[in-house]
Design a protein around this motif. Structure first.
Motif, PDB file in Angstrom:
ATOM      1  N   PHE A 130     -18.689  37.963  15.337  1.00  7.43           N
ATOM      2  CA  PHE A 130     -18.540  36.589  15.817  1.00  7.43           C
ATOM      3  C   PHE A 130     -19.893  35.907  15.665  1.00  7.43           C
ATOM      4  N   GLU A 131     -19.893  34.752  15.007  1.00  9.70           N
ATOM      5  CA  GLU A 131     -21.119  33.989  14.754  1.00  9.70           C
ATOM      6  C   GLU A 131     -22.200  34.852  14.107  1.00  9.70           C
ATOM      7  N   GLY A 132     -21.782  35.730  13.174  1.00 13.24           N
ATOM      8  CA  GLY A 132     -22.729  36.553  12.442  1.00 13.24           C
ATOM      9  C   GLY A 132     -23.272  37.752  13.192  1.00 13.24           C
ATOM     10  N   ARG A 133     -22.788  37.979  14.418  1.00 15.15           N
ATOM     11  CA  ARG A 133     -23.280  39.099  15.227  1.00 15.15           C
ATOM     12  C   ARG A 133     -22.157  40.084  15.501  1.00 15.15           C
ATOM     13  N   PRO A 134     -22.479  41.381  15.575  1.00 21.58           N
ATOM     14  CA  PRO A 134     -21.450  42.374  15.915  1.00 21.58           C
ATOM     15  C   PRO A 134     -21.230  42.429  17.427  1.00 21.58           C
TER      16      PRO A 134
END
Length: 165
Positions: A130-134
């Protein structure tokens, strides 16, 4: 004291279902009482029904009725599906059941609008992005979006909310 279970019905041959009866039998599943559904299970599968929900039992009965009327999968199709399943999980039946029953396949995109903003989550093999983060869980993502504690599966519509309106 041990509890005795009723005997399992083991027909020597499963009943042949006429293709003209299929639609009527499928329609009757929707209104049949659970005891009747369980009896049909015994007749069509030759074993006791599993302790799962009504929707599970009716969906499997619907498949079985059609299978007995029109024929099931060809042996080579079954073998191919089994081989594909083993490629996904290395033959780990428990992992296969978990993935098949609850977790969306990797690559699935989950969309949720919250306060006028659309949020996109990508399911990955062992986590969610989500939003480039795990993130390890959907609940953590839902908490990040809303600022409150949510069941992530419910927040993203993968499980029905319990209770009231």
């Amino acid at each position: 004291m041990t509890r005795q279970l009723p005997p399992v019905v083991q027909p020597t041959a499963f009943p042949k279902i006429s293709s003209t009866d299929v639609l009527g039998r499928l329609a009757a599943l929707k209104t049949a009482q659970i005891a009747h559904l369980k009896q049909q299970w015994r007749e069509l599968y030759g074993q006791e029904p599993p302790p799962f929900s009504r929707s599970y039992i009716t969906s499997r009965l619907a498949y079985r009725i059609q299978e007995l009327a029109y024929g099931g999968l060809k042996p080579e199709t079954r073998a191919r599906l089994e081989a594909l399943g083993e490629q996904l999980d290395g033959g780990n039946v428990i992992l296969r059941r978990i993935r098949a029953d609850s977790r969306p396949l990797p690559g699935t995109r989950l969309l949720r609008e919250w306060q006028g903003v659309e949020h996109v989550v990508t399911v990955r093999l062992d986590d969610f992005e989500f939003e480039g983060r795990p993130y390890r869980s959907l609940s953590a993502i839902a908490r990040h979006i809303t600022g409150t504690r949510w069941n992530g599966w419910t927040f993203f519509g993968l499980r029905a909310a319990r209770g009231g309106a």
